[in-house]
Design a protein around this motif. Structure first.
Motif, PDB file in Angstrom:
ATOM      1  N   GLY A 122      30.495  72.111  17.283  1.00  0.00           N
ATOM      2  CA  GLY A 122      29.298  71.585  16.641  1.00  0.00           C
ATOM      3  C   GLY A 122      29.043  70.136  16.994  1.00  0.00           C
ATOM      4  N   GLY A 123      27.757  69.798  17.061  1.00  0.00           N
ATOM      5  CA  GLY A 123      27.322  68.415  17.249  1.00  0.00           C
ATOM      6  C   GLY A 123      26.759  67.906  15.933  1.00  0.00           C
ATOM      7  N   PHE A 124      27.128  66.672  15.553  1.00  0.00           N
ATOM      8  CA  PHE A 124      26.766  66.136  14.248  1.00  0.00           C
ATOM      9  C   PHE A 124      26.148  64.751  14.376  1.00  0.00           C
ATOM     10  N   ASN A 125      25.251  64.439  13.437  1.00  0.00           N
ATOM     11  CA  ASN A 125      24.673  63.103  13.308  1.00  0.00           C
ATOM     12  C   ASN A 125      25.051  62.559  11.943  1.00  0.00           C
ATOM     13  N   LYS A 126      25.332  61.273  11.880  1.00  0.00           N
ATOM     14  CA  LYS A 126      25.710  60.654  10.597  1.00  0.00           C
ATOM     15  C   LYS A 126      24.653  60.908   9.532  1.00  0.00           C
ATOM     16  N   SER A 127      23.393  60.870   9.930  1.00  0.00           N
ATOM     17  CA  SER A 127      22.304  61.017   8.966  1.00  0.00           C
ATOM     18  C   SER A 127      22.241  62.412   8.332  1.00  0.00           C
ATOM     19  N   HIS A 128      22.880  63.402   8.937  1.00  0.00           N
ATOM     20  CA  HIS A 128      22.847  64.765   8.405  1.00  0.00           C
ATOM     21  C   HIS A 128      24.186  65.213   7.811  1.00  0.00           C
ATOM     22  N   GLY A 129      25.165  64.331   7.783  1.00  0.00           N
ATOM     23  CA  GLY A 129      26.454  64.654   7.182  1.00  0.00           C
ATOM     24  C   GLY A 129      27.148  65.805   7.883  1.00  0.00           C
ATOM     25  N   THR A 130      27.637  66.755   7.088  1.00  0.00           N
ATOM     26  CA  THR A 130      28.422  67.858   7.655  1.00  0.00           C
ATOM     27  C   THR A 130      27.546  69.017   8.139  1.00  0.00           C
ATOM     28  N   GLY A 178      29.785  86.051  13.000  1.00  0.00           N
ATOM     29  CA  GLY A 178      28.935  85.702  11.872  1.00  0.00           C
ATOM     30  C   GLY A 178      29.693  85.312  10.621  1.00  0.00           C
ATOM     31  N   ASN A 179      31.009  85.219  10.695  1.00  0.00           N
ATOM     32  CA  ASN A 179      31.819  84.890   9.530  1.00  0.00           C
ATOM     33  C   ASN A 179      32.898  83.885   9.931  1.00  0.00           C
ATOM     34  N   MET A 180      32.585  82.606   9.860  1.00  0.00           N
ATOM     35  CA  MET A 180      33.528  81.582  10.313  1.00  0.00           C
ATOM     36  C   MET A 180      34.563  81.222   9.263  1.00  0.00           C
ATOM     37  N   GLY A 181      34.275  81.516   8.016  1.00  0.00           N
ATOM     38  CA  GLY A 181      35.231  81.294   6.937  1.00  0.00           C
ATOM     39  C   GLY A 181      35.934  79.960   6.989  1.00  0.00           C
ATOM     40  N   GLY A 182      37.234  79.995   7.215  1.00  0.00           N
ATOM     41  CA  GLY A 182      38.068  78.803   7.217  1.00  0.00           C
ATOM     42  C   GLY A 182      37.704  77.795   8.288  1.00  0.00           C
ATOM     43  N   LEU A 183      37.062  78.230   9.357  1.00  0.00           N
ATOM     44  CA  LEU A 183      36.708  77.281  10.413  1.00  0.00           C
ATOM     45  C   LEU A 183      35.650  76.287   9.947  1.00  0.00           C
ATOM     46  N   GLU A 184      34.748  76.730   9.089  1.00  0.00           N
ATOM     47  CA  GLU A 184      33.722  75.821   8.580  1.00  0.00           C
ATOM     48  C   GLU A 184      34.364  74.721   7.724  1.00  0.00           C
ATOM     49  N   LYS A 185      35.345  75.093   6.922  1.00  0.00           N
ATOM     50  CA  LYS A 185      36.061  74.102   6.101  1.00  0.00           C
ATOM     51  C   LYS A 185      36.829  73.124   6.995  1.00  0.00           C
ATOM     52  N   LYS A 186      37.474  73.663   8.021  1.00  0.00           N
ATOM     53  CA  LYS A 186      38.225  72.831   8.963  1.00  0.00           C
ATOM     54  C   LYS A 186      37.290  71.844   9.679  1.00  0.00           C
ATOM     55  N   MET A 187      36.115  72.333  10.063  1.00  0.00           N
ATOM     56  CA  MET A 187      35.130  71.480  10.728  1.00  0.00           C
ATOM     57  C   MET A 187      34.627  70.411   9.772  1.00  0.00           C
ATOM     58  N   ASN A 188      34.281  70.797   8.549  1.00  0.00           N
ATOM     59  CA  ASN A 188      33.787  69.826   7.570  1.00  0.00           C
ATOM     60  C   ASN A 188      34.784  68.699   7.347  1.00  0.00           C
ATOM     61  N   LYS A 189      36.062  69.038   7.323  1.00  0.00           N
ATOM     62  CA  LYS A 189      37.112  68.036   7.139  1.00  0.00           C
ATOM     63  C   LYS A 189      37.099  67.022   8.288  1.00  0.00           C
ATOM     64  N   LYS A 190      36.987  67.524   9.521  1.00  0.00           N
ATOM     65  CA  LYS A 190      36.930  66.630  10.687  1.00  0.00           C
ATOM     66  C   LYS A 190      35.713  65.717  10.626  1.00  0.00           C
ATOM     67  N   VAL A 191      34.572  66.298  10.276  1.00  0.00           N
ATOM     68  CA  VAL A 191      33.332  65.523  10.220  1.00  0.00           C
ATOM     69  C   VAL A 191      33.405  64.480   9.110  1.00  0.00           C
ATOM     70  N   GLU A 192      33.908  64.855   7.952  1.00  0.00           N
ATOM     71  CA  GLU A 192      34.028  63.913   6.838  1.00  0.00           C
ATOM     72  C   GLU A 192      34.962  62.759   7.190  1.00  0.00           C
ATOM     73  N   ASN A 193      36.090  63.044   7.847  1.00  0.00           N
ATOM     74  CA  ASN A 193      36.994  61.987   8.291  1.00  0.00           C
ATOM     75  C   ASN A 193      36.301  61.044   9.253  1.00  0.00           C
ATOM     76  N   TRP A 194      35.548  61.592  10.189  1.00  0.00           N
ATOM     77  CA  TRP A 194      34.815  60.771  11.160  1.00  0.00           C
ATOM     78  C   TRP A 194      33.782  59.896  10.451  1.00  0.00           C
ATOM     79  N   PHE A 230      32.529  68.069  17.747  1.00  0.00           N
ATOM     80  CA  PHE A 230      33.859  68.516  17.367  1.00  0.00           C
ATOM     81  C   PHE A 230      34.016  69.995  17.706  1.00  0.00           C
ATOM     82  N   GLU A 231      35.269  70.423  17.832  1.00  0.00           N
ATOM     83  CA  GLU A 231      35.575  71.840  18.013  1.00  0.00           C
ATOM     84  C   GLU A 231      36.796  72.157  17.179  1.00  0.00           C
ATOM     85  N   VAL A 232      36.743  73.311  16.515  1.00  0.00           N
ATOM     86  CA  VAL A 232      37.894  73.843  15.781  1.00  0.00           C
ATOM     87  C   VAL A 232      38.027  75.305  16.192  1.00  0.00           C
TER      88      VAL A 232
END
Length: 173
Positions: A88-96, A152-168, A64-66
């Motif tokens: 970021g690249g994600f695996n189901k086994s590692h969650g977000t 070094g400070n992604m702030g809101g982007l990490e939340k945005k990414m987590n949302k995409k990963v959780e939906n997936w 995913f990319e945000v």
């Protein structure tokens, strides 16, 4: 001082003044924020970056990319987008928890062809000692500090990414 020296000094002064004025006007069409970026453009940018890095890191289940847009410049069918990107690249086994990826400033040029936007330029800063100077070459001055602050400070982007990963993960159980 001779007339010749005075003439040369005046000429140099005028040339420097003209070049400074043109540099000041270089990004005069810069628009802060993402108001010129449509959802279609956002998706084109993300799709391009995911495709670009899909094989650049270790294999993962999904990538995913945000991004956060500082501003844009351009008119007509060409738009330069100044932004911070988190891939970021994600695996189901590692969650977000990202297994691979990067977070960095980027310059993206979008051009409209046949009614659709496509990325025609993608630029990231150089590594190491050239990092800061390359950002200064890529971005209008008013976004250079923002990019430095976001390092070094992604702030809101990490939340945005987590949302995409959780939906997936929800959709692909």
């Amino acid at each position: 001082m001779s007339k010749k020296k005075m003439y040369l000094l005046t000429l140099v002064f005028l040339m420097l003044t003209a070049s400074l004025l043109s540099a000041c006007n270089y990004n005069s069409d810069v628009t802060d924020g993402d108001e010129k970026v449509t959802p279609e453009m956002d998706q084109v940018i993300s799709d391009y970056i995911v495709q670009k890095y899909k094989t650049g890191y270790g294999e993962t289940d999904k990538q995913f990319e945000v991004h956060k847009i500082y501003g844009t410049s351009g008119s007509g069918d060409t738009l330069d987008v100044y932004m911070w990107s988190y891939y970021g690249g994600f695996n189901k086994s590692h969650g977000t928890k990202a297994q691979s990826g990067h977070s960095l400033p980027a310059l993206v040029r979008l051009e409209k062809k046949d009614g659709h936007y496509m990325v025609t330029k993608y630029k990231e800063p150089e590594d190491g000692s050239l990092y800061q100077s390359s950002i200064k070459k890529m971005f209008p001055e008013k976004y250079v500090k923002k990019a430095a602050d976001d390092s070094g400070n992604m702030g809101g982007l990490e939340k945005k990414m987590n949302k995409k990963v959780e939906n997936w993960m929800r959709k692909n159980g």
